[in-house]
Design a protein around this motif. Structure first.
Motif, PDB file in Angstrom:
ATOM      1  N   LYS A 256       0.838  -1.209   0.000  1.00 18.36           N
ATOM      2  CA  LYS A 256       0.000   0.000   0.000  1.00 18.36           C
ATOM      3  C   LYS A 256       0.869   1.254   0.000  1.00 18.36           C
ATOM      4  O   LYS A 256       0.594   2.224  -0.720  1.00 18.36           O
ATOM      5  CB  LYS A 256      -0.917  -0.003   1.216  1.00 18.36           C
ATOM      6  N   PHE A 257       1.936   1.234   0.794  1.00 14.41           N
ATOM      7  CA  PHE A 257       2.855   2.369   0.880  1.00 14.41           C
ATOM      8  C   PHE A 257       3.472   2.686  -0.483  1.00 14.41           C
ATOM      9  O   PHE A 257       3.560   3.849  -0.898  1.00 14.41           O
ATOM     10  CB  PHE A 257       3.953   2.064   1.903  1.00 14.41           C
ATOM     11  N   ILE A 258       3.885   1.653  -1.197  1.00 16.53           N
ATOM     12  CA  ILE A 258       4.526   1.841  -2.500  1.00 16.53           C
ATOM     13  C   ILE A 258       3.538   2.435  -3.508  1.00 16.53           C
ATOM     14  O   ILE A 258       3.858   3.392  -4.220  1.00 16.53           O
ATOM     15  CB  ILE A 258       5.099   0.504  -2.999  1.00 16.53           C
ATOM     16  N   LEU A 259       2.348   1.897  -3.551  1.00 19.44           N
ATOM     17  CA  LEU A 259       1.345   2.426  -4.484  1.00 19.44           C
ATOM     18  C   LEU A 259       0.965   3.861  -4.144  1.00 19.44           C
ATOM     19  O   LEU A 259       0.771   4.698  -5.037  1.00 19.44           O
ATOM     20  CB  LEU A 259       0.110   1.529  -4.481  1.00 19.44           C
ATOM     21  N   GLU A 260       0.857   4.158  -2.852  1.00 19.52           N
ATOM     22  CA  GLU A 260       0.534   5.527  -2.438  1.00 19.52           C
ATOM     23  C   GLU A 260       1.628   6.497  -2.858  1.00 19.52           C
ATOM     24  O   GLU A 260       1.349   7.636  -3.261  1.00 19.52           O
ATOM     25  CB  GLU A 260       0.322   5.569  -0.931  1.00 19.52           C
ATOM     26  N   ILE A 280      -5.333  -8.620  -0.293  1.00 14.70           N
ATOM     27  CA  ILE A 280      -6.210  -7.524  -0.709  1.00 14.70           C
ATOM     28  C   ILE A 280      -7.415  -7.403   0.221  1.00 14.70           C
ATOM     29  O   ILE A 280      -8.300  -8.255   0.231  1.00 14.70           O
ATOM     30  CB  ILE A 280      -6.683  -7.743  -2.161  1.00 14.70           C
ATOM     31  N   ASP A 281      -7.426  -6.337   1.010  1.00 12.67           N
ATOM     32  CA  ASP A 281      -8.581  -6.021   1.846  1.00 12.67           C
ATOM     33  C   ASP A 281      -9.289  -4.792   1.262  1.00 12.67           C
ATOM     34  O   ASP A 281      -8.940  -4.321   0.170  1.00 12.67           O
ATOM     35  CB  ASP A 281      -8.164  -5.788   3.303  1.00 12.67           C
ATOM     36  N   ASP A 282     -10.282  -4.274   1.974  1.00 13.01           N
ATOM     37  CA  ASP A 282     -11.039  -3.132   1.454  1.00 13.01           C
ATOM     38  C   ASP A 282     -10.147  -1.915   1.225  1.00 13.01           C
ATOM     39  O   ASP A 282     -10.298  -1.194   0.228  1.00 13.01           O
ATOM     40  CB  ASP A 282     -12.172  -2.779   2.412  1.00 13.01           C
ATOM     41  N   GLU A 283      -9.221  -1.669   2.163  1.00 13.77           N
ATOM     42  CA  GLU A 283      -8.314  -0.530   2.014  1.00 13.77           C
ATOM     43  C   GLU A 283      -7.432  -0.701   0.783  1.00 13.77           C
ATOM     44  O   GLU A 283      -7.216   0.247   0.015  1.00 13.77           O
ATOM     45  CB  GLU A 283      -7.448  -0.382   3.269  1.00 13.77           C
ATOM     46  N   TYR A 284      -6.922  -1.929   0.599  1.00 16.69           N
ATOM     47  CA  TYR A 284      -6.066  -2.209  -0.561  1.00 16.69           C
ATOM     48  C   TYR A 284      -6.844  -2.009  -1.862  1.00 16.69           C
ATOM     49  O   TYR A 284      -6.324  -1.457  -2.844  1.00 16.69           O
ATOM     50  CB  TYR A 284      -5.525  -3.637  -0.482  1.00 16.69           C
ATOM     51  N   LEU A 285      -8.098  -2.446  -1.875  1.00 16.78           N
ATOM     52  CA  LEU A 285      -8.920  -2.276  -3.070  1.00 16.78           C
ATOM     53  C   LEU A 285      -9.092  -0.807  -3.444  1.00 16.78           C
ATOM     54  O   LEU A 285      -9.039  -0.437  -4.620  1.00 16.78           O
ATOM     55  CB  LEU A 285     -10.291  -2.924  -2.849  1.00 16.78           C
ATOM     56  N   LYS A 286      -9.281   0.033  -2.437  1.00 13.06           N
ATOM     57  CA  LYS A 286      -9.430   1.469  -2.697  1.00 13.06           C
ATOM     58  C   LYS A 286      -8.152   2.045  -3.290  1.00 13.06           C
ATOM     59  O   LYS A 286      -8.191   2.861  -4.210  1.00 13.06           O
ATOM     60  CB  LYS A 286      -9.795   2.192  -1.403  1.00 13.06           C
TER      61      LYS A 286
END
Length: 305
Positions: A256-260, A280-286
C-alpha cells in the motif's frame, strides 16, 4: 603493497529492442553500480548490449573492451544470456590483468568447461561480492590469485563458483534511480519509457514452481530509500514500471505504501506488479482503484488453498 590508483570496470546490461517493453539499463547493473559508486577509485561503465541487434552489439562490445584498459568486466548469467555471455568472455583479450566476473542464477546449473577457464563465477546477491573483487583489483590481484581464495567476504567457493550467503537484511548504500547517479555514470534515462524496479527481495512462501527462492527470508529497501527512487521515476516521466517483487512490497502494508507513493510522486507511471489475493482487503482495493495499475499478476497456483 603496490596498488592501482584507480580501476575501470564495465557492467554489461543485456536488453532486447525487439521486445515490446525494453529498457537498456538492467536492474542488476544499476543496483551493482549504485552500490560501488561512492568509491572514487572506481570508474564504472554500464554497457547496454542489445540482443535484438546481436551482431552490431557484439562488434561494438569487443571493440570497446579490447580497445580500452578495463580491469574488470561483469556479465550477467541468465538462461537467456548464458551462451552470449560465454562468447563475449571468449572474445575478451586477456591483457592488463583484466578479470571477468560472471554472476547470476544460471551459474548454479551449468557446466563451465567450455569457457576460458579464468572467469570468476558467482551465485547470489552480488553487491558486496563485487565490492570485494574491486578491492582486489585495486590491489593488483590477478584472476588466478582471486580464484585461489576459498572465501571472499560472505561468499564461499565450491566446485567452480562462489556462493554468496544471503544476509537477513539487504545490502545497499545508494539509490539507483536518482539524477546524481545517472549523471555520474553518463546514463541517458530520459529515453527509457519502461523500467524494471524492485522494493523487496525474497518471498515468505516456498512454492515449488517459483523462481524467486533466492533467499530464505524476505528483505526490503528502506521506505525513505524507495520514496526517493519513486520521486526520480516521476521526475523522469517514466511511462511504465514493472515492479518485480515476488509480492508487491513483501507485505500488505508496504504494498500500500509503494502504491501511495507512486500516486503522489509518479501518478502518470503505469504499474505492473505481482500480488497475492489474500493480501487484498477493502483498504487495498481502494488504493488499487486509485492507482495507475496496468497489470496485476496473480498466479493461478496462488488461488489454491
Amino acid at each position: 603493497m603496490r596498488k592501482n590508483k584507480n580501476i575501470k570496470i564495465m557492467l554489461i546490461s543485456f536488453h532486447d529492442t525487439e521486445e515490446k517493453d525494453d529498457c537498456k539499463y538492467s536492474l542488476a547493473s544499476l543496483r551493482l553500480a549504485a552500490y560501488i559508486q561512492n568509491n572514487q577509485d572506481i570508474n564504472i561503465t554500464i554497457f547496454p548490449f542489445d540482443i535484438g541487434n546481436m551482431d552490431e552489439s557484439k562488434k561494438s562490445f569487443i571493440e570497446k573492451v579490447n580497445g580500452d584498459s578495463y580491469d574488470l568486466v561483469g556479465i550477467s548469467a541468465y538462461i537467456w544470456t548464458w551462451e552470449i555471455a560465454k562468447q563475449l568472455s571468449l572474445n575478451i583479450k586477456r591483457k592488463n590483468n583484466i578479470s571477468i566476473l560472471v554472476g547470476g542464477p544460471e551459474v548454479l546449473n551449468r557446466k563451465k568447461n567450455d569457457w576460458m577457464g579464468d572467469e570468476i563465477f558467482v551465485y547470489g546477491e552480488g553487491e558486496e561480492f563485487l565490492n570485494e573483487i574491486c578491492k582486489m583489483k585495486l590491489d593488483l590481484l590477478s584472476s588466478q590469485q582471486i580464484l585461489a581464495r576459498k572465501k571472499i567476504g560472505n561468499a564461499v567457493f565450491n566446485d567452480d563458483y562462489y556462493t554468496v550467503l544471503s544476509k537477513e537484511a539487504l545490502v545497499y548504500k545508494n539509490p539507483a534511480f536518482t539524477s546524481d547517479f545517472f549523471e555520474k555514470l553518463h546514463l541517458d534515462f530520459r529515453k527509457s519509457e519502461y523500467v524494471y524496479y524492485e522494493t523487496t527481495r525474497g518471498c515468505p512462501y516456498n512454492c515449488g514452481y517459483c523462481g524467486h527462492k533466492t533467499r530464505s527470508k524476505t528483505a526490503s529497501y528502506d521506505d525513505l530509500f524507495i520514496q526517493r527512487e519513486i520521486q526520480y521515476i516521476g521526475k523522469q516521466k517514466i511511462k511504465k514500471v514493472f515492479i518485480i517483487d515476488p509480492i508487491l512490497g513483501g507485505t500488505p502494508k508496504r504494498g500500500k505504501f509503494i502504491l501511495e507513493n507512486f500516486m503522489k510522486y509518479s501518478p502518470e507511471t503505469r504499474i505492473i506488479a505481482y500480488l497475492r489475493p489474500e493480501y487484498i482487503d477493502d483498504e487495498y482495493l481502494k488504493i488499487l482503484n486509485c492507482s495507475n495499475i496496468e497489470e496485476l499478476r496473480i498466479g493461478i497456483q496462488t488461488l489454491n488453498k
